[in-house]
Design an enzyme around this catalytic site. Structure first.
Site, PDB file in Angstrom:
ATOM      1  N   LYS A   7       0.401  -1.012  -0.578  1.00 20.41           N
ATOM      2  CA  LYS A   7      -0.314   0.309   0.205  1.00 20.41           C
ATOM      3  C   LYS A   7       1.080   1.322  -0.039  1.00 20.41           C
ATOM      4  CE  LYS A   7      -2.557  -0.706   3.794  1.00 20.41           C
ATOM      5  NZ  LYS A   7      -1.377  -1.724   3.609  1.00 20.41           N
ATOM      6  N   ARG A  64      -9.985   1.348   9.602  1.00 18.50           N
ATOM      7  CA  ARG A  64      -9.716  -0.162  10.129  1.00 18.50           C
ATOM      8  C   ARG A  64      -9.897  -1.392  10.716  1.00 18.50           C
ATOM      9  NH1 ARG A  64      -3.718  -0.780  11.089  1.00 18.50           N
ATOM     10  NH2 ARG A  64      -2.284   1.398  10.197  1.00 18.50           N
ATOM     11  N   ARG A  77      11.443  -9.346   5.452  1.00 16.38           N
ATOM     12  CA  ARG A  77      11.324  -7.101   5.390  1.00 16.38           C
ATOM     13  C   ARG A  77      13.056  -6.734   6.302  1.00 16.38           C
ATOM     14  NH1 ARG A  77       7.031  -3.537   6.086  1.00 16.38           N
ATOM     15  NH2 ARG A  77       6.996  -4.190   8.355  1.00 16.38           N
ATOM     16  N   ARG A  83      12.734  -5.636  12.016  1.00 20.73           N
ATOM     17  CA  ARG A  83      11.748  -5.034  12.960  1.00 20.73           C
ATOM     18  C   ARG A  83      11.215  -6.465  14.416  1.00 20.73           C
ATOM     19  NH1 ARG A  83       7.860  -0.969   9.747  1.00 20.73           N
ATOM     20  NH2 ARG A  83       6.478  -2.643  10.721  1.00 20.73           N
ATOM     21  N   ARG A 116      -0.284  -9.627  12.765  1.00 17.65           N
ATOM     22  CA  ARG A 116      -0.728  -9.114  12.852  1.00 17.65           C
ATOM     23  C   ARG A 116      -2.187  -8.944  11.825  1.00 17.65           C
ATOM     24  NH1 ARG A 116       4.240  -7.272  10.952  1.00 17.65           N
ATOM     25  NH2 ARG A 116       3.871  -5.476   9.654  1.00 17.65           N
TER      26      ARG A 116
END
Length: 214
Positions: A15, A91, A125, A158, A169
């Site tokens: 996104k 959301r 990532r 992270r 998530r």
């Protein structure tokens, strides 16, 4: 006419990358809840009679900012934008209903990516600890392993990019935000985009969808 675009999709769907493309190509503001919160963290919210009088109170404590505050911030950001691509909001269904009272949407883009692909993307990532540039061990590796191409800083994973956190998530997204996508399916501007293509292919589909509806 300035475009009013909403982009939806799970974490890792791309996104942010595609919102930046939309903002640049169609000359609109990129509005994200994170940016809106950071820009308005000292906003006076005492009228809502909440635990804190500014969003900063929640952010500094690591707590979620209440919906009523997020709604007010998004409304302020959208009212100040000539056109926009909205990313990260709504959301949940309550926020989607609030959004309908704030503005009309021309295009609603839903980036569709399978769970296993998202897990691969997010667990691979790596982020520069100095400048924040993102890399990926498979799809976009740095020239030298563990070192940022931009500034030479150390690349880290992270804490919330480990597999357990990522799947959690994605579960939260499925519970809260999938119903938002279903809510918009009947909207004239709704377009489902195959988010598993290359970023350039995804962008070509998005650009065509927006131009078609404007």
């Amino acid at each position: 006419m300035a475009a009013h675009v909403l982009i939806l999709g799970p974490p890792g769907a791309g996104k942010g990358t595609q919102s930046a493309n939309i903002a640049e190509t169609f000359d609109v503001e990129h509005v994200t809840t994170g940016d809106a919160l950071r820009a308005n963290k000292e906003m006076d919210i005492s009228e809502y009679d909440l635990e804190y009088d500014t969003p900063a109170g929640y952010m500094d404590a690591g707590d979620l900012v209440p919906d009523v505050v997020v709604n007010a911030m998004v409304e302020k950001a959208l009212s100040e934008a000539d056109g926009f691509v909205l990313d990260g909001y709504p959301r949940n269904l309550d926020q989607a209903e609030e959004l309908e009272g704030m503005t009309d949407l021309d295009v609603i883009l839903s980036l569709s990516v399978s769970t296993e692909e998202l897990v691969d993307r997010l667990t691979g990532r790596r982020v520069c600890s100095e400048c924040g540039t993102n890399f990926h061990v498979d799809f976009d590796p740095p020239e030298q392993e563990g070192v940022c191409d931009e500034c030479g800083g150390e690349l880290i994973q992270r804490e919330d990019d480990n597999e357990e956190s990522v799947r959690n998530r994605l579960d939260v997204f499925a519970d809260n935000t999938e119903p938002v996508i279903d809510h918009y399916r009947d909207h004239d501007g709704f377009v489902e985009i195959d988010g598993e293509q290359t970023p350039d292919e995804v962008w070509a589909d998005i650009e065509a969808a927006i131009e078609d509806r404007l």
